[in-house]
Design an enzyme around this catalytic site. Structure first.
Site, PDB file in Angstrom:
ATOM      1  N   SER A 123       0.827  -1.196   0.000  1.00 44.20           N
ATOM      2  CA  SER A 123       0.000   0.000   0.000  1.00 44.20           C
ATOM      3  C   SER A 123       0.867   1.253   0.000  1.00 44.20           C
ATOM      4  O   SER A 123       1.960   1.268   0.588  1.00 44.20           O
ATOM      5  CB  SER A 123      -0.860  -0.019   1.263  1.00 44.20           C
ATOM      6  OG  SER A 123      -1.425   1.250   1.501  1.00 44.20           O
ATOM      7  N   TYR A 147      -1.276  -0.486  10.971  1.00 39.28           N
ATOM      8  CA  TYR A 147      -1.570  -1.078   9.662  1.00 39.28           C
ATOM      9  C   TYR A 147      -0.399  -0.882   8.695  1.00 39.28           C
ATOM     10  O   TYR A 147       0.121  -1.835   8.098  1.00 39.28           O
ATOM     11  CB  TYR A 147      -2.857  -0.475   9.081  1.00 39.28           C
ATOM     12  CG  TYR A 147      -2.962  -0.670   7.594  1.00 39.28           C
ATOM     13  CD1 TYR A 147      -3.204  -1.930   7.058  1.00 39.28           C
ATOM     14  CD2 TYR A 147      -2.780   0.399   6.713  1.00 39.28           C
ATOM     15  CE1 TYR A 147      -3.267  -2.117   5.693  1.00 39.28           C
ATOM     16  CE2 TYR A 147      -2.850   0.229   5.346  1.00 39.28           C
ATOM     17  CZ  TYR A 147      -3.091  -1.032   4.835  1.00 39.28           C
ATOM     18  OH  TYR A 147      -3.137  -1.218   3.480  1.00 39.28           O
ATOM     19  N   LYS A 151       2.497  -3.474   6.851  1.00 41.47           N
ATOM     20  CA  LYS A 151       2.825  -3.545   5.411  1.00 41.47           C
ATOM     21  C   LYS A 151       4.331  -3.384   5.197  1.00 41.47           C
ATOM     22  O   LYS A 151       4.937  -4.089   4.393  1.00 41.47           O
ATOM     23  CB  LYS A 151       2.066  -2.467   4.638  1.00 41.47           C
ATOM     24  CG  LYS A 151       0.586  -2.742   4.466  1.00 41.47           C
ATOM     25  CD  LYS A 151       0.308  -3.795   3.394  1.00 41.47           C
ATOM     26  CE  LYS A 151      -1.149  -4.205   3.355  1.00 41.47           C
ATOM     27  NZ  LYS A 151      -1.457  -5.345   2.520  1.00 41.47           N
TER      28      LYS A 151
HETATM   29  C1  UD1 Z   1      -6.943   5.111   3.899  1.00 39.46           C
HETATM   30  C2  UD1 Z   1      -6.077   4.762   5.089  1.00 39.46           C
HETATM   31  C3  UD1 Z   1      -4.841   4.051   4.593  1.00 39.46           C
HETATM   32  C4  UD1 Z   1      -5.229   2.838   3.721  1.00 39.46           C
HETATM   33  C5  UD1 Z   1      -6.167   3.275   2.603  1.00 39.46           C
HETATM   34  C6  UD1 Z   1      -6.684   2.112   1.764  1.00 39.46           C
HETATM   35  C7  UD1 Z   1      -6.486   6.399   6.846  1.00 39.46           C
HETATM   36  C8  UD1 Z   1      -5.950   7.628   7.521  1.00 39.46           C
HETATM   37  N1  UD1 Z   1      -5.734   5.965   5.796  1.00 39.46           N
HETATM   38  O1  UD1 Z   1      -6.205   5.990   3.050  1.00 39.46           O
HETATM   39  O2  UD1 Z   1      -4.084   3.629   5.695  1.00 39.46           O
HETATM   40  O3  UD1 Z   1      -4.090   2.273   3.148  1.00 39.46           O
HETATM   41  O4  UD1 Z   1      -7.288   3.968   3.152  1.00 39.46           O
HETATM   42  O5  UD1 Z   1      -7.603   1.326   2.472  1.00 39.46           O
HETATM   43  O6  UD1 Z   1      -7.502   5.832   7.215  1.00 39.46           O
HETATM   44  N2  UD1 Z   1     -12.483  11.158   3.278  1.00 39.46           N
HETATM   45  C9  UD1 Z   1     -13.502  12.010   3.651  1.00 39.46           C
HETATM   46  N3  UD1 Z   1     -14.620  11.457   4.208  1.00 39.46           N
HETATM   47  C10 UD1 Z   1     -14.762  10.109   4.405  1.00 39.46           C
HETATM   48  C11 UD1 Z   1     -13.698   9.253   4.018  1.00 39.46           C
HETATM   49  C12 UD1 Z   1     -12.571   9.825   3.471  1.00 39.46           C
HETATM   50  O7  UD1 Z   1     -13.418  13.228   3.501  1.00 39.46           O
HETATM   51  O8  UD1 Z   1     -15.804   9.683   4.930  1.00 39.46           O
HETATM   52  C13 UD1 Z   1     -11.293  11.760   2.640  1.00 39.46           C
HETATM   53  C14 UD1 Z   1      -9.991  11.529   3.385  1.00 39.46           C
HETATM   54  O9  UD1 Z   1      -9.778  12.553   4.316  1.00 39.46           O
HETATM   55  C15 UD1 Z   1      -8.978  11.517   2.229  1.00 39.46           C
HETATM   56  C16 UD1 Z   1      -9.764  10.933   1.048  1.00 39.46           C
HETATM   57  O10 UD1 Z   1     -11.144  11.115   1.382  1.00 39.46           O
HETATM   58  O11 UD1 Z   1      -8.602  12.834   1.896  1.00 39.46           O
HETATM   59  C17 UD1 Z   1      -9.511   9.463   0.828  1.00 39.46           C
HETATM   60  O12 UD1 Z   1      -9.752   8.771   2.046  1.00 39.46           O
HETATM   61  P1  UD1 Z   1      -9.703   7.167   2.142  1.00 39.46           P
HETATM   62  O13 UD1 Z   1     -10.542   6.577   1.067  1.00 39.46           O
HETATM   63  O14 UD1 Z   1     -10.035   6.808   3.547  1.00 39.46           O
HETATM   64  O15 UD1 Z   1      -8.199   6.822   1.780  1.00 39.46           O
HETATM   65  P2  UD1 Z   1      -6.835   7.291   2.474  1.00 39.46           P
HETATM   66  O16 UD1 Z   1      -7.072   8.252   3.576  1.00 39.46           O
HETATM   67  O17 UD1 Z   1      -5.935   7.749   1.383  1.00 39.46           O
END
Ligand code: UD1
Length: 348
Positions: A123, A147, A151
């Site tokens: 990842s 997590y 990895k």
């Molecule tokens: C997340 C995990 C990461 C994991 C990856 C794949 C965290 C901090 N990181 O990454 O460890 O490898 O998923 O499973 O959890 N967002 C919102 N609202 C939401 C959900 C997300 O605004 O309800 C935003 C987040 O702040 C981010 C973006 O959407 O900017 C993507 O989020 P997400 O899909 O959770 O991925 P990562 O944070 O990149």
């Protein structure tokens, strides 16, 4: 080739199984069903038209893996890991046990049976908060939660096994943000409980399962203040795994970023999803989520060169496919059929 797919009943695993079979490989799915589903196994069979063998088992169970691998396999693809960052902070031991102990058991079973090729699901989380974007594979590695730490440890272990045994080859694939679903709408991401990732949450808001999306942070130093990520279609990831197996025929240990090389903000994802679904996605900007970083996207040149691959699907297509899956599975896969019925129908 005959390939053992550990974690093949999960999101990326099931899509990869279909892609492998389409390329003429024989696949056996090994999964403990703690996160994967029998519905996904059935969909692999349905989409590929193949009588895919499924073995329910845990990746930590070295004995069962050894017995299975001794029946003759060319390669293993290893997806069988827990992946929820917030959960890993609550249960670090469970994460280390499942992910690291599981990988040790798998590597031991591979050694005992002479299986020498491994494709490993890693990842972009191993980069933590990157100093610069796009991120190359040479960027510093910083695990900032249990997590991503698992990895990193698994990557290092696999690298050391490659160093110790020149006949052993591995591809370590660092996914950026997997999204989308199979174009048929049959297979997609089926998060257990409330989704923590953006795309499945947006899909569920569009489907009316939640009143609104919380956008975590509107004050990042990005073009619209929301977090920027490199979303990559699960079909492109599946294709990269198939190609990685070819590369392993020539040996070596290959560490490759899998992304599109382009970042999109949360607001851009919402706009794209609204466009393809025709649904409004109500949202509210709330505080930043602990552990989130401003922007992450990949330099994909190494994967492009090594695999002769680049991502084919854009963000609109990811949203369209995710929406098709969501519309066809309003309650998710697991509840589309009683679990006992799935169990009886699928375990061969
Ligand atoms: C997340 C995990 C990461 C994991 C990856 C794949 C965290 C901090 N990181 O990454 O460890 O490898 O998923 O499973 O959890 N967002 C919102 N609202 C939401 C959900 C997300 O605004 O309800 C935003 C987040 O702040 C981010 C973006 O959407 O900017 C993507 O989020 P997400 O899909 O959770 O991925 P990562 O944070 O990149």
């Amino acid at each position: 080739m005959k390939v053992l797919v550990c974690g093949g009943a999960g999101y990326i695993g099931s899509h990869t199984c279909v892609a492998l079979i389409e390329q003429g490989q024989e696949v056996v799915i090994y999964d403990n069903l703690c996160r994967g589903t029998l519905a996904a196994v059935d969909h692999v069979r349905q989409l590929s038209g193949a009588q895919v063998r499924f073995v329910q088992g845990d990746v930590r169970d070295r004995g069962t893996l050894e017995t299975l691998l001794a029946t003759g396999f060319h390669a293993v693809i290893h997806f069988a890991a827990l992946k929820i960052m917030s959960e890993s902070c609550q249960y670090p031991l469970a994460y280390f046990d499942n992910n690291v102990t599981g990988t040790v058991a798998l590597l031991q079973a591979m050694r005992a049976t002479g299986v020498q090729q491994l494709v490993f699901s890693s990842s972009a989380a191993v980069y933590g908060d990157p100093e610069t974007v796009p991120i190359t594979e040479e960027a510093p590695l910083r695990a900032s939660n249990p997590y991503s730490h698992t990895k990193l440890v698994m990557e290092q272990l696999i690298g050391e096994v490659c160093d110790a045994r020149p006949s052993f080859s591995a591809a370590i694939l660092r996914y950026f943000n997997p999204a989308g679903a199979h174009p048929s709408g049959l297979m997609g991401e089926d998060p257990c409980g409330l989704p923590t990732n953006l795309m499945p949450y947006v899909s569920q808001v569009a489907a009316g399962m939640h009143p609104r999306l919380s956008v975590f942070g509107g004050d990042y130093p990005t073009r619209d203040g929301t977090g920027v990520r490199d979303y990559i279609h699960v079909m492109d990831l599946a294709d990269a795994h198939v190609r990685a197996l070819d590369v392993l025929q020539h040996g070596g240990c290959h560490v490759l970023n899998l992304g599109t090389g382009r970042g999109y903000s949360v607001l851009e994802v919402i706009a794209a999803f609204e466009r393809v679904s025709g649904c409004r996605i109500p949202y509210e900007i709330v505080a930043r989520r602990v552990g989130d970083v401003a922007e992450v996207w990949a330099d994909t040149s190494r994967a492009e060169k090594a695999l002769g691959w680049h991502a084919q699907y854009d963000l609109l297509r990811m949203c369209a496919d995710a929406w098709r899956w969501q519309s066809m599975h309003p309650q998710g896969c697991q509840s589309s059929q009683p679990i006992e019925a799935q169990r009886q129908a699928s375990i061969g």
